[in-house]
Write a protein that holds these residues in place. Structure first.
Motif, mmCIF file in Angstrom:
data_model
loop_
_atom_site.group_PDB
_atom_site.id
_atom_site.type_symbol
_atom_site.label_atom_id
_atom_site.label_comp_id
_atom_site.label_asym_id
_atom_site.label_seq_id
_atom_site.Cartn_x
_atom_site.Cartn_y
_atom_site.Cartn_z
ATOM 1 N N ASP A 98 0.979 -1.292 0.046
ATOM 2 C CA ASP A 98 0.102 0.059 0.006
ATOM 3 C C ASP A 98 0.848 1.236 -0.028
ATOM 4 O O ASP A 98 1.538 1.537 0.907
ATOM 5 N N ILE A 99 0.765 2.069 -0.958
ATOM 6 C CA ILE A 99 1.508 3.213 -1.183
ATOM 7 C C ILE A 99 0.598 4.265 -1.367
ATOM 8 O O ILE A 99 0.068 4.623 -2.525
ATOM 9 N N PRO A 100 0.162 5.018 -0.293
ATOM 10 C CA PRO A 100 -0.651 5.965 -0.304
ATOM 11 C C PRO A 100 -0.046 7.360 -1.188
ATOM 12 O O PRO A 100 1.079 7.434 -1.153
ATOM 13 N N ALA A 101 -0.909 7.873 -1.954
ATOM 14 C CA ALA A 101 -0.627 9.112 -2.499
ATOM 15 C C ALA A 101 -0.456 10.461 -1.520
ATOM 16 O O ALA A 101 -1.324 10.699 -0.780
ATOM 17 N N PRO A 102 0.555 11.220 -1.536
ATOM 18 C CA PRO A 102 0.629 12.399 -0.687
ATOM 19 C C PRO A 102 -0.527 13.195 -0.590
ATOM 20 O O PRO A 102 -1.048 13.353 -1.683
ATOM 21 N N ALA A 103 -0.650 14.063 0.419
ATOM 22 C CA ALA A 103 -1.585 15.262 0.250
ATOM 23 C C ALA A 103 -1.710 16.133 -0.870
ATOM 24 O O ALA A 103 -0.550 16.256 -1.478
ATOM 25 N N THR A 113 11.366 17.453 0.152
ATOM 26 C CA THR A 113 9.757 17.371 0.103
ATOM 27 C C THR A 113 9.052 18.426 1.055
ATOM 28 O O THR A 113 9.765 18.421 2.316
ATOM 29 N N SER A 114 8.125 18.974 0.837
ATOM 30 C CA SER A 114 7.424 19.725 1.994
ATOM 31 C C SER A 114 6.603 18.843 3.007
ATOM 32 O O SER A 114 5.676 19.340 3.637
ATOM 33 N N PHE A 115 6.402 17.541 2.647
ATOM 34 C CA PHE A 115 5.716 16.457 3.338
ATOM 35 C C PHE A 115 6.578 15.356 3.654
ATOM 36 O O PHE A 115 7.439 15.038 3.243
ATOM 37 N N SER A 116 5.816 14.414 4.608
ATOM 38 C CA SER A 116 6.417 13.036 4.899
ATOM 39 C C SER A 116 5.871 12.227 4.025
ATOM 40 O O SER A 116 4.712 12.051 3.806
ATOM 41 N N ASP A 117 6.728 11.567 2.797
ATOM 42 C CA ASP A 117 6.387 10.307 2.139
ATOM 43 C C ASP A 117 6.329 9.170 2.523
ATOM 44 O O ASP A 117 6.342 8.297 1.580
ATOM 45 N N LEU A 118 6.628 8.850 3.969
ATOM 46 C CA LEU A 118 6.685 7.471 4.465
ATOM 47 C C LEU A 118 5.679 6.672 3.905
ATOM 48 O O LEU A 118 4.423 7.300 3.813
ATOM 49 N N PRO A 119 5.673 5.606 3.497
ATOM 50 C CA PRO A 119 7.104 4.615 3.712
ATOM 51 C C PRO A 119 7.999 4.847 2.594
ATOM 52 O O PRO A 119 8.972 4.318 2.724
ATOM 53 N N VAL A 120 7.785 5.551 1.765
ATOM 54 C CA VAL A 120 8.575 5.803 0.538
ATOM 55 C C VAL A 120 10.012 6.702 1.041
ATOM 56 O O VAL A 120 9.640 7.905 1.799
ATOM 57 N N VAL A 121 11.066 6.219 0.857
ATOM 58 C CA VAL A 121 12.360 6.977 1.174
ATOM 59 C C VAL A 121 12.984 7.302 -0.031
ATOM 60 O O VAL A 121 13.446 6.908 -1.037
ATOM 61 N N PRO A 122 13.190 8.930 -0.273
ATOM 62 C CA PRO A 122 13.751 9.491 -1.353
ATOM 63 C C PRO A 122 15.183 8.718 -1.694
ATOM 64 O O PRO A 122 16.068 8.513 -0.842
ATOM 65 N N LEU A 123 15.411 8.657 -3.196
ATOM 66 C CA LEU A 123 16.553 8.045 -3.603
ATOM 67 C C LEU A 123 17.037 9.164 -4.441
ATOM 68 O O LEU A 123 17.055 9.100 -5.677
ATOM 69 N N PRO A 124 17.566 10.305 -3.775
ATOM 70 C CA PRO A 124 18.170 11.493 -4.728
ATOM 71 C C PRO A 124 19.245 11.234 -5.651
ATOM 72 O O PRO A 124 20.013 10.089 -5.729
ATOM 73 N N VAL A 125 19.290 11.820 -6.805
ATOM 74 C CA VAL A 125 20.247 11.669 -7.957
ATOM 75 C C VAL A 125 21.739 12.107 -7.327
ATOM 76 O O VAL A 125 21.921 13.023 -6.626
ATOM 77 N N ASP A 126 22.637 11.094 -7.618
ATOM 78 C CA ASP A 126 24.011 11.476 -7.580
ATOM 79 C C ASP A 126 24.882 11.109 -8.535
ATOM 80 O O ASP A 126 24.416 10.429 -9.358
ATOM 81 N N THR A 127 26.312 10.851 -8.481
ATOM 82 C CA THR A 127 27.208 10.358 -9.217
ATOM 83 C C THR A 127 27.678 9.177 -8.928
ATOM 84 O O THR A 127 28.770 8.812 -9.588
ATOM 85 N N SER A 128 27.197 8.423 -8.036
ATOM 86 C CA SER A 128 27.755 7.257 -7.611
ATOM 87 C C SER A 128 27.719 6.298 -8.662
ATOM 88 O O SER A 128 28.714 5.221 -8.559
#
Length: 225
Positions: free
Chosen positions: A115-120, A173-188
């Motif tokens: 279950d991945i709810p949509a943010p407000a 983000t201006s909100f908590s997106d839990l249970p989703v954890v951001p995976l930001p772009v990087d150069t790794s």
């Protein structure tokens, strides 16, 4: 004497080639480090508005901030995280206050999460535009029945979600997106193996030089008949 001269010519020629390859890889290493530094600076720059017509060549890694609301539905892209295991990137449609609908890579959830709810509504998020090159001839077709994709194919995902072919990878983000954890772009994920290649070529050069000396000494010690 001729044998010694021949070995010396071959030895010095091979040594020169191997050393040239090693120094070329050092040069490529410096160039790649410069490219990565430029990308890191671009990623970390102050976010701006979404361009009117962003493109993969000119706007990849561009920091962008948008305000709007998430739409219904999402796509799941199968990935794996170190120390966590298998999971999914969640790709959702997002309509900006200007009326444009793009895709947002919200981040990672474990594979068992269903279950991945949509943010407000009326949220603000910033991140970086990206057109990942994850598709090759071995990539399976998406399992549409199970809503499982095996790579981020921007045009195909945009068609499935009815959005513009634009992917914004969330960072803040201006909100908590839990249970989703951001995976930001990087150069790794950008490959940079030039140091290993340089070490390999220099090592081969040292071995070649040692073998050349050994052959010459052996030849000179061989009794003449």
């Amino acid at each position: 004497m001729r044998g010694t001269l021949y070995l010396l010519i071959v030895g010095l020629g091979g040594l020169a080639i191997l050393l040239w390859l090693g120094f070329w890889q050092v040069q490529r290493l410096d160039e790649k480090l410069g490219i990565i530094a430029d990308i890191d600076a671009r990623i970390a720059a102050e976010p701006g508005p979404l361009p009117a017509n962003p493109g993969a060549e000119a706007d990849s890694y561009l920091p962008v901030s948008v305000t709007g609301s998430f739409g219904e539905g999402y796509l799941r892209v199968l990935v794996s995280q170190k120390d966590i295991g298998a999971g999914y990137r969640i790709i959702s449609p997002f309509t900006t206050d200007e009326g444009r609908t793009i895709m947002v890579d919200r981040g990672f959830v474990p594979v068992a999460r269903e279950d991945i709810p949509a943010p407000a509504e009326d949220v603000t998020l910033s991140g970086n535009l990206q057109w990942p090159r994850e598709i090759d001839s071995f990539t399976p077709e998406p399992d549409l029945t199970d809503n499982t994709w095996f790579a981020r194919d921007v045009p195909a995902m945009a068609a499935a979600l009815t959005t513009e072919p634009i992917l914004l990878v969330a960072r803040d983000t201006s909100f908590s997106d839990l249970p989703v954890v951001p995976l930001p772009v990087d150069t790794s994920a950008i490959p940079n193996d030039h140091l290993q290649y340089a070490i390999t070529w220099f090592s081969l050069a040292a071995i070649w030089a040692a073998m050349t000396v050994a052959f010459i000494l052996r030849l000179r010690r061989t009794p003449k008949t």
